[in-house]
Scaffold this active site. Sequence first.
Site, PDB file in Angstrom:
ATOM      1  N   LYS A 131       0.860  -1.164  -0.142  1.00 18.69           N
ATOM      2  CA  LYS A 131       0.049   0.052   0.098  1.00 18.69           C
ATOM      3  C   LYS A 131       1.084   1.358   0.035  1.00 18.69           C
ATOM      4  O   LYS A 131       0.562   2.299  -0.589  1.00 18.69           O
ATOM      5  CB  LYS A 131      -1.102  -0.133   1.156  1.00 18.69           C
ATOM      6  CG  LYS A 131      -2.224  -1.200   1.070  1.00 18.69           C
ATOM      7  CD  LYS A 131      -2.790  -1.435   2.258  1.00 18.69           C
ATOM      8  CE  LYS A 131      -3.966  -2.394   2.016  1.00 18.69           C
ATOM      9  NZ  LYS A 131      -4.684  -2.914   3.066  1.00 18.69           N
ATOM     10  N   GLN A 184      -5.236  -1.734   9.185  1.00 22.06           N
ATOM     11  CA  GLN A 184      -4.878  -3.108   8.785  1.00 22.06           C
ATOM     12  C   GLN A 184      -5.642  -3.973   9.566  1.00 22.06           C
ATOM     13  O   GLN A 184      -5.092  -3.906  10.707  1.00 22.06           O
ATOM     14  CB  GLN A 184      -3.484  -3.286   8.283  1.00 22.06           C
ATOM     15  CG  GLN A 184      -3.236  -4.791   7.696  1.00 22.06           C
ATOM     16  CD  GLN A 184      -3.802  -4.633   6.434  1.00 22.06           C
ATOM     17  OE1 GLN A 184      -3.780  -3.516   5.624  1.00 22.06           O
ATOM     18  NE2 GLN A 184      -4.096  -5.775   5.585  1.00 22.06           N
ATOM     19  N   ASP A 227     -11.459   2.335   3.274  1.00 21.38           N
ATOM     20  CA  ASP A 227     -11.895   0.843   3.241  1.00 21.38           C
ATOM     21  C   ASP A 227     -13.249   0.699   3.231  1.00 21.38           C
ATOM     22  O   ASP A 227     -13.711  -0.332   2.607  1.00 21.38           O
ATOM     23  CB  ASP A 227     -11.500   0.223   4.636  1.00 21.38           C
ATOM     24  CG  ASP A 227      -9.945  -0.589   4.689  1.00 21.38           C
ATOM     25  OD1 ASP A 227      -9.817  -1.178   3.603  1.00 21.38           O
ATOM     26  OD2 ASP A 227      -9.666  -0.467   5.821  1.00 21.38           O
TER      27      ASP A 227
HETATM   28  N1  GUN Z   1      -7.210  -7.064   5.909  1.00 23.46           N
HETATM   29  C1  GUN Z   1      -7.332  -7.885   4.762  1.00 23.46           C
HETATM   30  N2  GUN Z   1      -7.999  -7.273   3.939  1.00 23.46           N
HETATM   31  C2  GUN Z   1      -8.173  -5.915   4.342  1.00 23.46           C
HETATM   32  C3  GUN Z   1      -8.537  -4.729   3.936  1.00 23.46           C
HETATM   33  O1  GUN Z   1      -9.103  -4.727   2.722  1.00 23.46           O
HETATM   34  N3  GUN Z   1      -8.483  -3.555   4.558  1.00 23.46           N
HETATM   35  C4  GUN Z   1      -7.923  -3.664   5.840  1.00 23.46           C
HETATM   36  N4  GUN Z   1      -7.949  -2.504   6.566  1.00 23.46           N
HETATM   37  N5  GUN Z   1      -7.531  -4.615   6.325  1.00 23.46           N
HETATM   38  C5  GUN Z   1      -7.682  -5.743   5.753  1.00 23.46           C
END
Ligand code: GUN
Length: 283
Positions: free
Chosen positions: A51, A95, A118
């Site tokens: 990211k 996350q 998200d």
């Molecule tokens: N963990 C697995 N997929 C995601 C996601 O799309 N966003 C976040 N914040 N955590 C994750």
Amino acid sequence: MNIIDGKAVSAAVKEQVKNECDGLKAKGITPGLAVIIVGDDPASQVYVRNKERACEECGFYSEKYALPENTTQEELNALVDRLNKDSRINGILCQLPLPKHLDDKEVINRIDPIKDVDAFHPVNVGAIMIGDYSFLPCTPAGVMELIKSTGVDISGKKAVVIGRSNIVGKPMAMLLLHSNATVEITHSKTADLKEVTKTADILVAAIGKAKFVTADMVKEGAVVIDVGMNRDENGKLCGDVDFENVKDKCSFITPVPGGVGPMTISMLMRNTLTAAKIQNDIK
Ligand code: GUN
């Protein structure tokens, strides 16, 4: 059978986001994303690194908060409160999964919905339900882009989603519904799962079980999208679909890695750009 190139579709989205970002920068606005990671889960660390890299590629400002495993809920809440108020930060992502002693719902509910890139906050989930949204959840939005890239018309098709998580399965079904598919959501308690999945023109697997979807579960000529990210018996990365056996049966299929994964990140970039535009009153 055609293999959908998630990396190529993702690169095209990032290119478009970068171009728009350049336009914003000319107006003195740099989109900013804050990523929070707690503890040292190796998979999460890889996702967060990817990211950050994507932020660089798109020309965004980014901040990473790598907090120790023993971080308290109060400390995490305080960080979210601070980022909510920080005008350099347009998007906040925590996350998941969090260490067991922390409450992910509390964190999600605390992020200002306008910075919730998200789209996990109940306000944004509700907006998706009624089809009037600012942000789409990154993985389902990425899946929609991949399906669109095939040129297959979703309208009127039968779509089956395997998995009912809040992050993927449920919003995935809603986006397919918005595109006029007839949608069925299946899960671990579904009776005669194979009979259902065999009716799918579009099959989305999001269950988190290695090679769960076998050829006998797939309709001839289906579009198969694999959201899974698992390790097989040899420790090799694999999806929820038994790719080698299923691939010759479908019209299009996503590989793992190189399918949905890169799309999730480019959709996050798009959401961060959108957040920056909304917060600066730019259409
Ligand atoms: N963990 C697995 N997929 C995601 C996601 O799309 N966003 C976040 N914040 N955590 C994750």
